[in-house]
Design a protein around this motif. Structure first.
Motif: not given
Length: 361
Positions: A108-129
């Motif tokens: 299984i691709s390494i990126y998919a073994r943890g939490r959905d990156y869409h949610k992680v990045l979206r939340a943190r980019l919103q915090q940056l905004a």
């Protein structure tokens, strides 16, 4: 809100510092002129290399025109976040190669073994905004995390984050390619960073290693042959001629990244979100194939894998279990696991199971 040039320069530095505080490895800033990328995008779409990914063509050249996608956009703030799990083998590439050679393991691709990156990045980019808004007041922006027709690699290259490798993924001299990208489209005329220069040289390791030869030439990928496309994007049956080439790769494929020399510099994530869940770095295909739909949905809640659904999950695993016959012909556990799915309600699952069982005879 109007901000002076001096204040914009100060703000750009602050944005980069805030980004690091939020777990991003690097922040870059680019303008919105992507005319250089339009011809390549048009040729790729015209060749049909996007396969069933209709969303790639639906917006036409908007992908290369950020100001048309979000009117008023003059800059794109690009953020990258490392995703190698915080813990793991010291030589993660050797560990991946070793597991790939075990026909019973589920790759299984390494990126998919943890939490959905869409949610992680979206939340943190919103915090940056939000941090920017607290500093200067209201401003125009929109957050993207692989969620709209955005030419992420072309923008990231302009912003100095990295260069596009011959496998079409972005590469960074300090971090290889094991990172996610996200963007803030904004109306703030921030100072831009210098574009990255390519550093692949004559290397063609990624081209040569591709199991399905999906990389037709440097920077030219036929997604229809790519294992990531076949196991994630493709909704129907996996073509018969490609099944034996997939091996035990049941969700995505990291081969071109594992072999890339630049990934000896890949950095571990600083956030817990991408830590391995459900033992997906050491699970057998038989074990995962036994998951019922309820198990699948419960165990993979918050995972990107859940997006493909249980039916395609079983389809992928059936192909992998069939391919295991090359080294484990007639394996009792594999045959029993496959046989238990012969009456599955899905015609697609049944067909792939029958194919897999035929490999073990």
């Amino acid at each position: 809100m109007t901000v002076s040039d001096n204040n914009l320069s100060t703000l750009a530095l602050a944005i980069k510092a805030w980004g690091r505080e939020l777990g991003f490895a690097e922040i870059g800033i680019a303008d919105v002129d992507l005319r250089h990328a339009e011809a390549g995008l048009r040729a790729w779409l015209d060749a049909g290399f996007h396969g069933e990914m209709d969303y790639m063509a639906a917006h036409g050249m908007k992908r290369a025109r950020p100001a048309e996608l979000v009117p008023g956009t003059v800059r794109v703030i690009t953020a990258r976040m490392n995703y190698l799990p915080r813990e793991g083998a010291a030589d993660w590439r050797e560990a991946e190669e070793r597991r790939a050679r075990d026909p019973r393991q589920a790759m299984i691709s390494i990126y998919a073994r943890g939490r959905d990156y869409h949610k992680v990045l979206r939340a943190r980019l919103q915090q940056l905004a939000d941090k920017i808004r607290l500093e200067i007041g209201e401003f125009g922006y929109r957050v993207f995390t692989d969620s709209a027709p955005v030419m992420e690699e072309a923008i990231a290259e302009k912003s100095g984050i990295g260069w596009r490798g011959k496998h079409t993924l972005l590469l960074n001299r300090e971090a290889g390619s094991m990172f996610f990208l996200g963007e803030l489209f904004t109306d703030l005329p921030l100072p831009v960073d210098q574009p990255s220069e390519p550093h692949c040289g004559q290397c063609r390791a990624c081209i040569d290693i591709c199991p399905t030869q999906a990389i037709l030439a440097p920077f030219k990928l036929d997604a229809r042959r790519c294992i990531s496309y076949l196991t994630i994007e493709l909704k129907g049956a996996i073509p018969l001629e490609l099944r034996p080439l997939i091996g035990n790769r049941v969700y995505g494929c990291d081969d071109c990244q594992v072999v890339c020399p630049w990934n000896k510099f890949a950095q571990r994530s600083t956030v817990p979100d991408f830590d391995v869940r459900n033992g997906l770095d050491n699970a057998t295909m038989v074990e995962l194939f036994a998951w019922e739909e309820g198990d699948f949905n419960q165990r993979l809640e918050g995972s990107p894998i859940r997006r493909i659904g249980h039916e395609r999950w079983l389809r992928n695993l059936a192909v992998g279990l069939g391919n295991a016959a090359v080294q484990c012909p007639g394996d009792a556990a594999i045959v029993a696991g496959l046989s238990a799915r012969l009456t599955h309600p899905s015609e697609m699952v049944r067909e792939h199971v029958e194919w897999a069982l035929a490999q073990h005879r």
